[in-house]
Design a protein around this motif. Structure first.
Motif: not given
Length: 386
Positions: A195-223
């Motif tokens: 859903t995003t570019g590569d993760i980096v081993d830093r708190w701010d980078a990890m949280m930035g990726i997490f924030d990008a997931q906020k509106d994507l819950w409806r697209y996930a499911g089995h398989g």
């Protein structure tokens, strides 16, 4: 060509393998820790340690080699393995991984070259898919470098069709970084998509990726899962508390759990995080729901994940640099739904509440409880039906 692929996908004459990745895939990938420094020896040792540490028992089953295993193509177009690093070849390595009760994964790219300049699969999709099937590959991570003007949906659909025609069920991991919104078209193409570019081993980078997931819950499911990239737990760029938060958030997101550390030399805290079976159970819950953000108060958020058996997981997130004491109304969060309020008759008295990091049941005196949270931390609770 794009029109042709669209017709092919709709006609039903080609498809992805069904019944794979019914829960988010779990395993280990070489890239985050080792980059191009991959070898037969490393992969065999990782397979051994997955079993020895109990990580395999906890659900980690895919051992995935990322970029740099390939060096060329021969006169017939066949992909050539680096013989110095993999002297016995990929079939031998896959057989070894399988002998441990695990599954074997590999990497390629939809472009002419991989991200590290090795041969990509463009123009060789069907040939490569047949090669992977012959080797015994179970998982393909398919990147998006050197793709120039290619259409993402067409390119990934082509490899999907090639894998299906090769005949071996292979989990197809789409790694095009979310550039073309794969959540809108990839359900029938891949089993997971970045859903995003590569993760980096830093708190701010990890949280930035997490924030990008906020509106994507409806697209996930089995398989078909949203993939916020692999785990950095244990790689040294964050604190233990931050890694615990990282792992918890990925579990709540129903994200693939692909460890990316050197599991041969991990400390006790890292192993405890990665093998927290109560958190893994939230991630692997058979209902297949991704968490949604129920409340966003800036530095403090509440995330809720629906679970099977009418149960729920609730994650309190303190993303600030300061400690917080928050008040939680358990009756309210129990009723939280992805439409922001549920008409279901949930009653707090019908549930036990478990703290999934303390591994104990909590018994609030009333509906509201004060919870103390250190900086960059989470509290994760499971409402368990009595």
């Amino acid at each position: 060509m794009i029109f042709f692929f669209a017709l092919l996908a709709k006609s039903g004459s080609a498809q992805k393998f069904e019944q794979l990745a019914q829960t988010p895939p779990m395993g280990w990938n070489s890239w985050n820790k080792f980059g191009c420094n991959v070898s037969e020896k490393l992969i065999m040792e990782v397979a051994d340690v997955l079993v020895q540490t109990g990580m395999a028992d906890a659900g980690y089953e895919y051992v995935v080699i990322d970029d740099c295993w390939q060096v060329d193509r021969d006169e017939n177009g066949e992909i050539v393995v680096d013989k110095d690093r993999f002297p016995h070849g990929m079939k031998y390595l896959a057989d070894y991984v399988h002998s441990k009760g695990l599954k074997f994964g590999i990497y390629s790219c939809a472009g002419t070259k991989t991200c590290q300049g090795r041969p990509g699969s463009r123009g060789y999709e069907f040939q490569d898919a047949c090669t992977y099937a012959r080797w015994g590959v179970d998982y393909l991570k398919y990147d998006w470098c050197h793709s120039t003007t290619q259409n993402a949906q067409a390119s990934y659909t082509l490899m999907r069709d090639a894998l299906y025609k090769a005949g071996r069920p292979i989990v197809f991991s789409i790694c095009e970084w979310g550039s073309n919104k794969p959540w809108e078209w990839a359900t029938d193409v891949g089993h997971l998509w970045r859903t995003t570019g590569d993760i980096v081993d830093r708190w701010d980078a990890m949280m930035g990726i997490f924030d990008a997931q906020k509106d994507l819950w409806r697209y996930a499911g089995h398989g078909h899962w949203n993939d916020p990239d692999m785990l950095e737990v244990g790689n040294g760029g964050m604190t233990t508390e931050e890694y615990r938060t990282h792992f918890s958030l990925w579990c709540m997101l129903a994200a693939p759990l692909m460890a990316g550390n050197d599991i041969r030399n991990m400390d006790k805290e890292t192993q405890e995080i990665l093998t927290n079976k109560e958190m893994i159970a939230v991630n692997q819950d058979k209902l297949g729901k991704q968490a949604f953000c129920f409340r966003d108060n800036g530095d403090y958020e509440i995330w809720v994940k629906k679970l099977s058996g009418e149960e729920k997981a609730v994650c309190l997130l303190n993303r600030s640099d300061e400690a917080k004491t928050v008040e939680v109304n358990f009756s309210v969060v129990l009723k939280a739904s992805d439409s922001y309020w549920s008409t279901d008759p949930y009653q707090l008295k019908d549930f036990r509440i478990r703290d999934l990091w303390q591994h104990e049941e909590i018994k609030p005196k009333g509906e509201v409880m004060e919870v103390k949270m250190v900086p960059h931390s989470v509290k994760v609770y499971r409402f368990v039906k009595k």
